[in-house]
Design a protein around this motif. Structure first.
Motif, short mmCIF file in Angstrom:
data_model
loop_
_atom_site.label_atom_id
_atom_site.label_comp_id
_atom_site.label_asym_id
_atom_site.label_seq_id
_atom_site.Cartn_x
_atom_site.Cartn_y
_atom_site.Cartn_z
N GLY A 1 0.77 -1.24 0.00
CA GLY A 1 0.00 0.00 0.00
C GLY A 1 0.80 1.28 0.00
O GLY A 1 0.22 2.37 0.11
N GLY A 2 2.13 1.19 -0.13
CA GLY A 2 2.94 2.40 -0.20
C GLY A 2 2.57 3.25 -1.40
O GLY A 2 2.20 2.73 -2.46
N GLN A 3 2.69 4.57 -1.25
CA GLN A 3 2.28 5.50 -2.31
C GLN A 3 3.44 6.09 -3.09
O GLN A 3 3.30 6.40 -4.27
CB GLN A 3 1.48 6.65 -1.67
N GLY A 4 4.59 6.29 -2.42
CA GLY A 4 5.71 6.91 -3.12
C GLY A 4 7.00 6.71 -2.37
O GLY A 4 7.02 6.64 -1.14
N LEU A 5 8.09 6.63 -3.12
CA LEU A 5 9.42 6.43 -2.55
C LEU A 5 10.39 7.47 -3.09
O LEU A 5 10.42 7.73 -4.30
CB LEU A 5 9.98 5.05 -2.92
N ASN A 6 11.17 8.05 -2.19
CA ASN A 6 12.39 8.75 -2.61
C ASN A 6 13.53 7.75 -2.57
O ASN A 6 13.58 6.89 -1.70
CB ASN A 6 12.70 9.93 -1.69
N VAL A 7 14.46 7.88 -3.51
CA VAL A 7 15.57 6.93 -3.65
C VAL A 7 16.88 7.69 -3.47
O VAL A 7 17.10 8.72 -4.11
CB VAL A 7 15.55 6.24 -5.03
N THR A 8 17.72 7.17 -2.60
CA THR A 8 19.03 7.79 -2.39
C THR A 8 20.12 6.75 -2.61
O THR A 8 19.85 5.63 -3.07
CB THR A 8 19.10 8.43 -0.99
N VAL A 9 21.37 7.13 -2.31
CA VAL A 9 22.51 6.26 -2.62
C VAL A 9 22.34 4.90 -1.95
O VAL A 9 21.83 4.82 -0.83
CB VAL A 9 23.84 6.91 -2.17
N PRO A 10 22.73 3.81 -2.65
CA PRO A 10 23.36 3.76 -3.98
C PRO A 10 22.41 3.24 -5.06
O PRO A 10 22.84 2.61 -6.01
CB PRO A 10 24.48 2.74 -3.75
N PHE A 11 21.11 3.54 -4.93
CA PHE A 11 20.11 2.82 -5.71
C PHE A 11 19.48 3.60 -6.87
O PHE A 11 18.54 3.11 -7.51
CB PHE A 11 18.98 2.35 -4.80
#
Length: 297
Positions: A73-83
């Motif tokens: 049910g997650g709506q949004g993700l911020n992605v940081t290092v190293p992905f």
């Protein structure tokens, strides 16, 4: 870009009857991230009911972790290092033009059952450079690093009219790979682009941007001298309560102005927030609150 929304907590109230929507930042390491603080303040400004957490994904389980987040049910993700480069591959072919040019993604969301990706790093950096009074237009810029963070800002810097951009990296092969990608996407950029190793930095430069994570490890990149013009900016994408190792190194080597990446962090977060919620938060208020929090710790 100017924002004129009310200050934090002044005129919006969260409707607690609305189910909380779940958002997160994913990376490894992730303990240092201030993204939850930022997005919670954005939500308070705009009256939205959300939760925002940190997710430390195992280095070999990024895709699995992302799919589990959205399946639950997650709506949004911020992605940081190293992905960020893995996120680019995962969201393909549903990428914004910014993400496709960067070949790196820092913002993920689902739409009609499909994973979508954007890169808001360049917007965040440009906003912060303008806030600091250092427009990239007609400037000669050295970019240290060739990973996902660097990929997100190269096209925006070039589109902003920088006169020359040199990409250097501890592994010069990675810098060359990024250089080739840029030229393949937009061949007209070739005359303004160059690349090399850390030792081949050249200079002096109007602006030196550290897009590596070296400062997270309390180290500065191994750089030669003579990097800075008399009126110059050294910018570290890493941030903290005190000057980063790169900022200290740059000041010792003659940079007139040094800055960390806190403003870029808030700017890219605001752009992600706008994608997810179609709402524009007040960046300056959040930046002030975040700086105060960092100094208190």
């Amino acid at each position: 870009m100017a924002f004129h929304e009310p200050a934090i907590g002044n005129q919006y109230a969260v409707n607690r009857a609305i189910p909380l929507k779940r958002y997160a930042v994913i990376g490894n390491p992730i303990e240092h991230s201030r993204s939850p603080f930022i997005h919670e303040l954005f939500a308070r400004q705009t009256g939205l009911a959300i939760t925002y957490e940190k997710i430390k994904a195992p280095l070999d389980r990024f895709e699995t972790t992302v799919r589990e987040f959205f399946a639950q049910g997650g709506q949004g993700l911020n992605v940081t290092v190293p992905f960020k480069e893995e996120a680019f591959a995962l969201a393909n072919p549903n990428l914004t033009p910014r993400a496709r040019l960067a070949a790196a993604v820092n913002t993920l969301w689902m739409d009609k059952g499909n994973l979508h990706g954007c890169n808001t790093d360049g917007v965040g950096l440009l906003n912060d450079l303008l806030r600091l009074g250092h427009s990239p237009k007609d400037k000669e810029i050295l970019l240290i690093g060739a990973g996902g963070a660097a990929r997100g800002v190269v096209f925006p810097l070039l589109e902003a009219g920088c006169a020359r951009l040199r990409i250097i990296n501890r592994s010069p092969e990675r810098a060359l790979t990024l250089h080739r990608h840029l030229v393949e996407q937009l061949p007209d950029l070739s005359p303004r682009l160059s690349c090399g190793s850390l030792a081949d930095a050249g200079g002096p430069w109007d602006m030196v941007i550290n897009a590596t994570s070296s400062s997270l490890g309390q180290a500065a990149p191994d750089l030669p001298g003579n990097l800075y013009k008399p009126v110059s900016l050294a910018y570290d994408m890493v941030y903290g309560g005190q000057a980063t190792p790169f900022m200290r190194q740059a000041a010792e080597q003659g940079a007139q102005t040094v800055a960390d990446g806190l403003g870029m962090l808030v700017g890219q977060a605001a752009a992600s927030f706008a994608i997810w919620h179609d709402a524009t938060p007040d960046m300056e208020a959040v930046l002030t609150a975040l700086r105060q929090q960092l100094r208190a710790h």
